[in-house]
Enzyme design. Structure first.
Site, short mmCIF file in Angstrom:
data_model
loop_
_atom_site.label_atom_id
_atom_site.label_comp_id
_atom_site.label_asym_id
_atom_site.label_seq_id
_atom_site.Cartn_x
_atom_site.Cartn_y
_atom_site.Cartn_z
N GLU A 100 -4.69 5.54 2.41
CA GLU A 100 -4.65 6.91 1.88
C GLU A 100 -3.50 7.72 2.48
O GLU A 100 -2.96 8.59 1.81
CB GLU A 100 -6.00 7.57 2.13
CG GLU A 100 -7.09 6.58 1.79
CD GLU A 100 -8.43 7.14 1.44
OE1 GLU A 100 -9.32 6.91 2.24
OE2 GLU A 100 -8.59 7.80 0.41
N VAL A 127 -4.36 2.11 6.36
CA VAL A 127 -3.08 2.35 5.69
C VAL A 127 -3.23 3.09 4.36
O VAL A 127 -2.42 3.94 4.02
CB VAL A 127 -2.36 1.00 5.43
CG1 VAL A 127 -1.03 1.23 4.72
CG2 VAL A 127 -2.11 0.29 6.74
N GLN A 141 0.83 -1.20 0.00
CA GLN A 141 0.00 0.00 0.00
C GLN A 141 0.87 1.25 0.00
O GLN A 141 0.59 2.22 -0.70
CB GLN A 141 -0.87 0.02 1.27
CG GLN A 141 -2.08 -0.87 1.18
CD GLN A 141 -3.10 -0.30 0.24
OE1 GLN A 141 -3.66 0.75 0.48
NE2 GLN A 141 -3.30 -0.97 -0.87
MO1 MOS Z 1 -10.80 5.98 -1.36
S1 MOS Z 1 -10.86 7.85 -2.29
O1 MOS Z 1 -11.98 6.25 -0.16
O2 MOS Z 1 -11.36 4.83 -2.42
#
Ligand code: MOS
Length: 723
Positions: A688, A686, A621
């Site tokens: 964003e 994790v 990620q």
């Molecule tokens: Mo994320 S913008 O909440 O898929």
């Protein structure tokens, strides 16, 4: 049940990996239904106005064509109002209604659909549909002077137009050291590997949708309202998603088109968007212009933060972001003012794209902080430490957990920040100017109600089921780990089923809340199952050892399976605590002085994300966020043609995304962290956080390398070379 080495926290390889690499995993467009028909869209070629006429006769005469639908002949759909709009939909305006009237809101709006026996027949016929327009003068320019307040509904939905604590303007005027600058974030598109697609199948009054969606339950609910049919007649199936980043949070018009076309055609119909159609049929990260002004004492303590942001939105629907949140709570400061404005345009509606708003706000704030460090002659890390927020000063609440200092310390050490000569243009390697830059990352941590079912079979295997989706972060794997640990089974014996509305309700797979929400539900279901089984063992005529293996227990109880379903929901902790993931990102850039090219040989990130359920998928990620952040800083920009209201580079040849050759060494560390106030697993999420902080760190490193302060991303070579 013997206890195994901890499974939560182990770098388990993706349980769905073999299915994905062998092609067994089926994505929305790949469900090969009998008698499947194919759709091709006809898109508006003017940005505003009315459809004067549609002539479909040449298209209808083509072999294989089953139907051509447009506002002149499409069934009217009720589009019933929802009592409460889904949290992923804008709070104001109206979603685009397909083929219900002659209005054109943007260039690229679907105005007709051709259904045919093959995709090729549909595509060819679609090109033969003749549409005449009465064009209106469009609003296709982005002029911040046209910026307006968000509507009341939007403001109530957490996007206030103006907020203030203290008197930031007065404090700025009185501050001994200030910076005051404007920053531009380009319009970006998601460009996930898997294009959006929907297959709709009607069986009598029952509708099945094979769809690319991050929220199957909401997909079902929205289509139920649009068609005016009960939810229980709809099933949404979405077992695998090839990346989404927020583009599949909402139920877009093409989903309705698929269902409508299938109903008229009397056959299952597939709508698969082309790369070009992805630029108009789903959302995007809005072009946003910002002003950040900071005032500080000579020792670096912030006395004023002013943050003004203006974003673009569609005229028919109001999409607003939380762009200003980071400036309200990331640093300690008594005087903070923020202002949010929107510019209505003839464009399709923007939508969330990984760390929506937050990453845009962090970009401007973190470049401004770097500018302030330069103005003060202070180390950028030291400046941030001196303004460390001990509590959330916007909400006036303590943090449920925060290890940001540790992120700075560990990332700086791994990066070798102490080797940095603070003077711009002072570090050189051959004809490359070398720059070191850093930025803080922050992303709010939330949790929503979720449910899951756990079943243990007499052969000692388990099955976990929930309606939630997995867009690629490794949800199948992490849920298997939580279940295995809670049930006391090896992870190989746990099967996970996701992405089907027939399974227990799950919240949106977005906002980095999945582990905190669905993970807690899986844990609760497994705990409930163990409790049930223990009671059954104790109540047996000949009491059984509840610690015996499942095979033994179920055999003795003469059961082929035991199942338990449980829900898990947040309490009132968000009223007493503020929760967020934090991080620190350090990057090195090498700028070719003669060519203006920027290379990023290495990035180092340290993150405070709470419990890390799987360090392997969590690292993936984070390196994904670094790659995407490099795209934001150096490559990704939708070039908007104001004259026609259209993205000119709506393809993967001209809209640039990073490739392997752009990426150097990516170093990821998770600092010691656990947030059991937020949820029993102690996770903060994790996905964003990993994007936040990357682009400003690169921008800051380019300043350090070149002495040139560039305030607009992406930074192309011509900006580096500009005089
Ligand atoms: Mo994320 S913008 O909440 O898929």
């Amino acid at each position: 049940m013997t206890l195994h080495a901890p499974i939560v926290g182990a770098p388990v390889s993706r349980v769905d990996g073999p299915d994905k690499v062998t092609g067994r995993a089926r994505y929305a467009a790949e469900f090969a239904l009998d008698n499947l028909a194919f759709a091709a869209l006809v898109l508006a070629t003017v940005p505003a106005g009315r459809i004067r006429s549609i002539d479909a006769s040449r298209a209808e005469a083509r072999p294989g064509v089953i139907a051509v639908l447009h506002h002149g002949n499409a069934p009217r759909l009720p589009y019933n109002t929802m009592r409460q709009r889904p949290q992923v939909d804008p709070k104001s305006g109206e979603q685009l209604r397909v083929f219900q009237d002659d209005r054109v809101h943007f260039n690229g709006q679907p105005v007709a659909v051709v259904v045919a026996s093959t995709q090729e027949e549909a595509d060819l016929a679609a090109a033969l549909v003749e549409v005449a327009y009465e064009a209106d003068p469009p609003e296709t320019g982005f002029d911040p002077a046209r910026g307006r307040q968000p509507t009341t509904q939007t403001q109530r939905g957490g996007r206030p137009g103006d907020t203030a604590r203290g008197d930031a303007d007065r404090a700025l005027a009185a501050a001994p050291v200030t910076v005051d600058a404007r920053y531009v974030q380009a319009r970006e598109h998601h460009n996930a590997i898997e294009p959006h697609a929907t297959i709709a199948l009607w069986e009598g009054e029952r509708l099945t949708l094979f769809d690319k969606t991050q929220w199957p339950d909401n997909d079902r609910k929205e289509i139920a309202h649009i068609f005016g049919i009960p939810e229980d007649r709809i099933r949404v199936v979405a077992p695998f998603i090839g990346g989404a980043f927020g583009s599949a949070l909402r139920t877009w018009p093409h989903v309705t088109i698929a269902a409508l076309a299938a109903r008229v055609a009397g056959r299952p119909v597939r709508v698969e968007l082309t790369r070009r159609e992805l630029y108009v049929s789903i959302g995007f990260r809005p072009h946003t212009e910002q002003r950040v002004a900071l005032g500080a004492e000579p020792d670096g303590r912030l006395t004023a933060i002013i943050h003004e942001a203006t974003g673009q939105t569609a005229g028919y629907e109001e999409y607003a972001e939380v762009t200003l949140d980071p400036s309200r709570n990331l640093y300690a400061c008594p005087n903070v003012r923020s202002t949010y404005r929107l510019v209505d345009m003839n464009t399709n509606s923007p939508c969330p794209m990984r760390a929506p708003g937050t990453v845009t706000g962090v970009l401007a704030l973190e470049i401004a902080m770097d500018e302030l460090a330069v103005a003060l002659g202070l180390d950028p890390v030291e400046l941030r430490l001196r303004n460390h927020a001990e509590r959330d000063e916007h909400k006036n609440l303590p943090w449920s957990s925060k290890a940001l200092r540790e992120c700075y310390r560990q990332a700086a050490e791994r990066f070798g920040w102490s080797r940095r000569d603070p003077t711009p243009r002072s570090m050189r390697d051959g004809h490359h100017l070398v720059g070191y830059g850093m930025a803080t990352a922050v992303y709010p941590a939330h949790r929503a109600k979720a449910s899951a079912r756990a079943t243990v079979y007499a052969n000692g295997t388990a099955l976990i089921q929930a309606a939630g989706a997995d867009m690629g972060p490794g949800t199948y794997t992490s849920m298997a780990q939580v279940a295995a640990q809670t049930l006391g089974l090896p992870v190989e014996r746990v099967q996970v089923e996701l992405g089907d509305t027939n399974l227990p309700d799950a919240p949106v797979h977005g906002g980095s809340i999945t582990m905190a929400s669905l993970g807690s539900a899986v844990q609760a279901a497994c705990q409930a199952l163990r409790t049930d089984l223990r009671r059954a063992a104790e109540a047996a005529p000949r009491p059984l050892d509840p610690q015996a293996p499942y095979e033994t227990l179920l055999g003795a109880l003469d059961l082929d399976r035991v199942a338990a379903e449980a829900s898990s929901a947040p309490g009132n902790e968000s009223q007493t605590f503020s929760s967020a993931a934090f991080g620190a990102v350090f990057v090195e850039v090498r700028v070719d002085e003669e060519l203006g090219t920027v290379r990023v040989p290495r990035m180092v990130g340290a993150y405070d994300v709470g419990t890390v359920v799987n360090p392997k998928t969590a690292r993936s990620q984070c390196i994904g966020g670094m790659v995407q952040g490099l795209g934001m800083a150096l490559l990704e920009k939708a070039d908007w043609d104001e004259r026609v209201g259209r993205v000119m580079n709506a393809n993967l040849a001209e809209y640039l995304v990073p490739v392997c050759a752009d990426i150097g060494t990516l170093d990821v560390t998770f600092v010691e962290s656990q947030d059991t106030i937020l949820n029993p697993l102690g996770v903060k999420g994790v996905a964003e956080i990993a994007l936040c902080g990357v682009a400003p760190a690169i921008v800051n490193a380019i300043h350090h390398a070149t002495g040139r302060r560039i305030r607009e991303v992406p930074i192309f070579p011509e900006a580096v070379m500009a005089r």
